[in-house]
Design a protein around this motif. Structure first.
Motif, PDB file in Angstrom:
ATOM      1  N   ASP A 186     -11.238  13.059   0.687  1.00  0.00           N
ATOM      2  CA  ASP A 186     -11.760  14.359   1.089  1.00  0.00           C
ATOM      3  C   ASP A 186     -11.136  15.401   0.168  1.00  0.00           C
ATOM      4  O   ASP A 186     -11.836  16.155  -0.501  1.00  0.00           O
ATOM      5  CB  ASP A 186     -11.409  14.611   2.557  1.00  0.00           C
ATOM      6  CG  ASP A 186     -11.959  15.919   3.071  1.00  0.00           C
ATOM      7  OD1 ASP A 186     -12.712  16.575   2.341  1.00  0.00           O
ATOM      8  OD2 ASP A 186     -11.621  16.297   4.204  1.00  0.00           O
ATOM      9  N   VAL A 187      -9.815  15.404   0.097  1.00  0.00           N
ATOM     10  CA  VAL A 187      -9.093  16.332  -0.778  1.00  0.00           C
ATOM     11  C   VAL A 187      -7.961  15.576  -1.462  1.00  0.00           C
ATOM     12  O   VAL A 187      -7.170  14.900  -0.797  1.00  0.00           O
ATOM     13  CB  VAL A 187      -8.524  17.504   0.049  1.00  0.00           C
ATOM     14  CG1 VAL A 187      -7.673  18.423  -0.840  1.00  0.00           C
ATOM     15  CG2 VAL A 187      -9.641  18.297   0.675  1.00  0.00           C
ATOM     16  N   THR A 188      -7.907  15.653  -2.780  1.00  0.00           N
ATOM     17  CA  THR A 188      -6.845  14.996  -3.546  1.00  0.00           C
ATOM     18  C   THR A 188      -5.545  15.810  -3.399  1.00  0.00           C
ATOM     19  O   THR A 188      -5.565  16.906  -2.836  1.00  0.00           O
ATOM     20  CB  THR A 188      -7.261  14.860  -5.022  1.00  0.00           C
ATOM     21  OG1 THR A 188      -7.642  16.145  -5.490  1.00  0.00           O
ATOM     22  CG2 THR A 188      -8.410  13.879  -5.185  1.00  0.00           C
ATOM     23  N   PRO A 189      -4.412  15.291  -3.897  1.00  0.00           N
ATOM     24  CA  PRO A 189      -3.124  15.923  -3.592  1.00  0.00           C
ATOM     25  C   PRO A 189      -3.092  17.438  -3.822  1.00  0.00           C
ATOM     26  O   PRO A 189      -3.483  17.936  -4.880  1.00  0.00           O
ATOM     27  CB  PRO A 189      -2.161  15.214  -4.550  1.00  0.00           C
ATOM     28  CG  PRO A 189      -2.737  13.846  -4.677  1.00  0.00           C
ATOM     29  CD  PRO A 189      -4.233  14.063  -4.690  1.00  0.00           C
ATOM     30  N   THR A 190      -2.623  18.135  -2.824  1.00  0.00           N
ATOM     31  CA  THR A 190      -2.497  19.596  -2.901  1.00  0.00           C
ATOM     32  C   THR A 190      -1.477  20.047  -1.864  1.00  0.00           C
ATOM     33  O   THR A 190      -0.825  19.230  -1.230  1.00  0.00           O
ATOM     34  CB  THR A 190      -3.863  20.284  -2.694  1.00  0.00           C
ATOM     35  OG1 THR A 190      -3.724  21.683  -2.964  1.00  0.00           O
ATOM     36  CG2 THR A 190      -4.405  20.096  -1.289  1.00  0.00           C
ATOM     37  N   ARG A 191      -1.361  21.366  -1.731  1.00  0.00           N
ATOM     38  CA  ARG A 191      -0.441  21.931  -0.733  1.00  0.00           C
ATOM     39  C   ARG A 191      -1.223  22.720   0.310  1.00  0.00           C
ATOM     40  O   ARG A 191      -2.178  23.414  -0.018  1.00  0.00           O
ATOM     41  CB  ARG A 191       0.565  22.872  -1.417  1.00  0.00           C
ATOM     42  CG  ARG A 191       1.559  23.476  -0.421  1.00  0.00           C
ATOM     43  CD  ARG A 191       2.289  24.672  -0.984  1.00  0.00           C
ATOM     44  NE  ARG A 191       3.330  24.338  -1.935  1.00  0.00           N
ATOM     45  CZ  ARG A 191       4.560  23.915  -1.598  1.00  0.00           C
ATOM     46  NH1 ARG A 191       4.885  23.739  -0.341  1.00  0.00           N
ATOM     47  NH2 ARG A 191       5.459  23.671  -2.534  1.00  0.00           N
ATOM     48  N   ASP A 231      -2.643   7.317  -5.900  1.00  0.00           N
ATOM     49  CA  ASP A 231      -2.907   6.192  -6.812  1.00  0.00           C
ATOM     50  C   ASP A 231      -3.369   4.961  -6.033  1.00  0.00           C
ATOM     51  O   ASP A 231      -4.305   4.276  -6.443  1.00  0.00           O
ATOM     52  CB  ASP A 231      -1.641   5.844  -7.608  1.00  0.00           C
ATOM     53  CG  ASP A 231      -1.247   6.950  -8.587  1.00  0.00           C
ATOM     54  OD1 ASP A 231      -2.109   7.788  -8.912  1.00  0.00           O
ATOM     55  OD2 ASP A 231      -0.070   6.964  -9.004  1.00  0.00           O
ATOM     56  N   VAL A 232      -2.701   4.689  -4.923  1.00  0.00           N
ATOM     57  CA  VAL A 232      -3.088   3.538  -4.092  1.00  0.00           C
ATOM     58  C   VAL A 232      -4.519   3.725  -3.574  1.00  0.00           C
ATOM     59  O   VAL A 232      -5.324   2.783  -3.588  1.00  0.00           O
ATOM     60  CB  VAL A 232      -2.109   3.360  -2.901  1.00  0.00           C
ATOM     61  CG1 VAL A 232      -2.609   2.300  -1.930  1.00  0.00           C
ATOM     62  CG2 VAL A 232      -0.708   3.015  -3.407  1.00  0.00           C
ATOM     63  N   LEU A 233      -4.841   4.936  -3.154  1.00  0.00           N
ATOM     64  CA  LEU A 233      -6.190   5.210  -2.642  1.00  0.00           C
ATOM     65  C   LEU A 233      -7.219   5.052  -3.755  1.00  0.00           C
ATOM     66  O   LEU A 233      -8.291   4.477  -3.555  1.00  0.00           O
ATOM     67  CB  LEU A 233      -6.247   6.622  -2.037  1.00  0.00           C
ATOM     68  CG  LEU A 233      -5.365   6.828  -0.799  1.00  0.00           C
ATOM     69  CD1 LEU A 233      -5.254   8.308  -0.453  1.00  0.00           C
ATOM     70  CD2 LEU A 233      -5.899   6.046   0.398  1.00  0.00           C
ATOM     71  N   GLY A 234      -6.889   5.553  -4.940  1.00  0.00           N
ATOM     72  CA  GLY A 234      -7.787   5.416  -6.090  1.00  0.00           C
ATOM     73  C   GLY A 234      -8.029   3.954  -6.439  1.00  0.00           C
ATOM     74  O   GLY A 234      -9.168   3.526  -6.645  1.00  0.00           O
ATOM     75  N   LYS A 235      -6.938   3.217  -6.481  1.00  0.00           N
ATOM     76  CA  LYS A 235      -6.990   1.793  -6.810  1.00  0.00           C
ATOM     77  C   LYS A 235      -7.905   1.019  -5.865  1.00  0.00           C
ATOM     78  O   LYS A 235      -8.553   0.051  -6.242  1.00  0.00           O
ATOM     79  CB  LYS A 235      -5.569   1.235  -6.645  1.00  0.00           C
ATOM     80  CG  LYS A 235      -5.096   0.326  -7.729  1.00  0.00           C
ATOM     81  CD  LYS A 235      -3.638  -0.033  -7.435  1.00  0.00           C
ATOM     82  CE  LYS A 235      -3.059  -0.743  -8.618  1.00  0.00           C
ATOM     83  NZ  LYS A 235      -1.649  -1.061  -8.442  1.00  0.00           N
ATOM     84  N   ASN A 236      -7.925   1.466  -4.619  1.00  0.00           N
ATOM     85  CA  ASN A 236      -8.701   0.773  -3.595  1.00  0.00           C
ATOM     86  C   ASN A 236     -10.054   1.434  -3.317  1.00  0.00           C
ATOM     87  O   ASN A 236     -10.723   1.094  -2.337  1.00  0.00           O
ATOM     88  CB  ASN A 236      -7.884   0.682  -2.302  1.00  0.00           C
ATOM     89  CG  ASN A 236      -6.755  -0.323  -2.425  1.00  0.00           C
ATOM     90  OD1 ASN A 236      -6.973  -1.527  -2.282  1.00  0.00           O
ATOM     91  ND2 ASN A 236      -5.552   0.153  -2.720  1.00  0.00           N
ATOM     92  N   GLY A 284       0.807  -1.214   0.000  1.00  0.00           N
ATOM     93  CA  GLY A 284       0.000   0.000   0.000  1.00  0.00           C
ATOM     94  C   GLY A 284       0.841   1.264   0.000  1.00  0.00           C
ATOM     95  O   GLY A 284       1.879   1.357  -0.665  1.00  0.00           O
ATOM     96  N   ILE A 285       0.392   2.250   0.777  1.00  0.00           N
ATOM     97  CA  ILE A 285       1.085   3.545   0.840  1.00  0.00           C
ATOM     98  C   ILE A 285       2.402   3.407   1.599  1.00  0.00           C
ATOM     99  O   ILE A 285       3.392   4.022   1.247  1.00  0.00           O
ATOM    100  CB  ILE A 285       0.159   4.598   1.500  1.00  0.00           C
ATOM    101  CG1 ILE A 285      -1.080   4.834   0.611  1.00  0.00           C
ATOM    102  CG2 ILE A 285       0.890   5.890   1.772  1.00  0.00           C
ATOM    103  CD1 ILE A 285      -2.170   5.656   1.286  1.00  0.00           C
ATOM    104  N   ILE A 311      -2.808  14.766   1.311  1.00  0.00           N
ATOM    105  CA  ILE A 311      -4.082  14.209   0.834  1.00  0.00           C
ATOM    106  C   ILE A 311      -4.921  13.942   2.079  1.00  0.00           C
ATOM    107  O   ILE A 311      -4.399  13.418   3.075  1.00  0.00           O
ATOM    108  CB  ILE A 311      -3.918  12.841   0.123  1.00  0.00           C
ATOM    109  CG1 ILE A 311      -2.800  12.869  -0.913  1.00  0.00           C
ATOM    110  CG2 ILE A 311      -5.236  12.412  -0.509  1.00  0.00           C
ATOM    111  CD1 ILE A 311      -2.459  11.478  -1.451  1.00  0.00           C
ATOM    112  N   TYR A 312      -6.200  14.284   2.035  1.00  0.00           N
ATOM    113  CA  TYR A 312      -7.152  13.893   3.081  1.00  0.00           C
ATOM    114  C   TYR A 312      -8.068  12.824   2.516  1.00  0.00           C
ATOM    115  O   TYR A 312      -8.561  12.949   1.378  1.00  0.00           O
ATOM    116  CB  TYR A 312      -8.027  15.068   3.517  1.00  0.00           C
ATOM    117  CG  TYR A 312      -7.367  16.107   4.390  1.00  0.00           C
ATOM    118  CD1 TYR A 312      -6.418  15.779   5.353  1.00  0.00           C
ATOM    119  CD2 TYR A 312      -7.732  17.444   4.268  1.00  0.00           C
ATOM    120  CE1 TYR A 312      -5.849  16.759   6.162  1.00  0.00           C
ATOM    121  CE2 TYR A 312      -7.166  18.421   5.075  1.00  0.00           C
ATOM    122  CZ  TYR A 312      -6.229  18.068   6.013  1.00  0.00           C
ATOM    123  OH  TYR A 312      -5.673  19.033   6.805  1.00  0.00           O
TER     124      TYR A 312
END
Ligand SMILES: [Fe+2]
Length: 302
Positions: free
Chosen positions: A235-240, A225-230, A140-141, A249-250
């Motif tokens: 809550d929030v996709t990759p950001t700063r 990607d791992v989260l998407g796959k599963n 996983g992650i 990521i949340y």
């Protein structure tokens, strides 16, 4: 020396089997033990027996958070300091949970149960003699360690004062009302990361999220990607984040507890001057690119 780090988080989960599967195979923690409706996990680079405890319950949330102190005798010293400060302290005896020594327990003004401990079984990370940079068979992650958590409560100022005055936490960032009079959120550190604990104004005793460290922005993308796959709920996709400058990521565990993977941010020292955000810039502070909060940010609490 005092508090070294956020040592463990105990989260309540609705379905232990589902949660064990998620935290083992999607997050990629190591399941160290399970007994009586409780599971114990560590991340691969951690040396203590566990940093995450999952306990099955009828509602999700935070059962307790715990800071590890450098020396056992500091438990007595902090017990006295807390009592002098006016906080009631209880002892948690050795063996209450698996692999743990005794702890002292108290309640923050925000209603969260906090423990301090030193003793816990040391199992190591297996990377101390001519080591490779990471072990085999990661899933996983696979974050190397637990990083921080964010809790909510009404008395942000009271909890901040206690953590700074009794335990010598330092402030990295804060959100204040436009007139500067009221503290709405605070980010505090004892380690060399921008925060070990953060507190946001909101309902007492609630968990906003707990977070695991990742090494880089590339690792954040891989985690997404791992989260998407599963099919994990984002809550929030990759950001700063503006606050801390970390990348993030949340997302939600199967019980609705918010998780975060967090990378980067600056490296503060004890003489760091806190960064101040005014409440009108809250969106930019939390999500630097979108510059606005989604509704879930302040309502999805467990
Ligand atoms: Fe966070």
């Amino acid at each position: 020396m005092g508090i070294m780090r956020l040592g463990r988080v105990e989260a309540r989960v609705l379905d232990l089997e589902k949660s064990i599967d998620y935290y083992s195979n999607v997050i990629g923690l190591q399941l160290m033990a399970r007994e009586n409706g409780t599971a114990y996990f560590k991340a691969w680079d951690e040396e203590d027996h566990h940093s995450l405890i999952l306990t099955e319950a009828d509602h999700p949330g935070l059962a307790h958070l715990a800071f590890k102190v450098r020396y056992e005798h500091e438990l007595d010293e902090f017990e006295k300091s807390l009592e002098t400060y006016g906080v009631r302290v209880n002892r948690v005896s050795k063996g209450t949970r698996l692999a743990e020594g005794q702890a002292i327990r108290f309640e923050l003004p925000t209603g969260h149960l906090v423990e301090l401990y030193h003793e816990i079984e040391r199992v190591g990370n297996g990377l101390k003699l001519n080591p490779d940079p990471y072990p085999d068979n990661l899933k996983g992650i696979a974050p190397p360690q637990l990083d921080h958590l964010l809790i909510t409560g009404e008395d942000v100022q009271g909890a901040t004062d206690l953590l700074m005055k009794v335990f010598d936490f330092h402030m990295s960032e804060r959100i204040v009302t436009l007139d500067g009079e009221q503290l709405l959120a605070v980010w505090l550190f004892r380690t060399n990361t921008p925060h070990d604990i953060a507190i946001l104004k909101g309902p007492n005793g609630k968990l906003h999220h707990f977070a695991f460290t990742l090494g880089s922005w590339n690792d954040i993308l891989h985690a997404a990607d791992v989260l998407g796959k599963n099919n994990v709920a984002f809550d929030v996709t990759p950001t700063r984040h503006g606050i801390t400058r970390g990348t993030t990521i949340y997302f939600f565990d199967p019980s609705g507890n918010r998780n975060e993977v967090f990378s980067g941010g600056y490296i503060p020292c004890e003489d760091f001057t806190p960064v101040t955000w005014t409440e009108d810039q809250l969106g930019k502070g939390i999500f630097y690119h979108m510059r606005e909060l989604n509704e879930r940010f302040s309502t999805a609490l467990t």
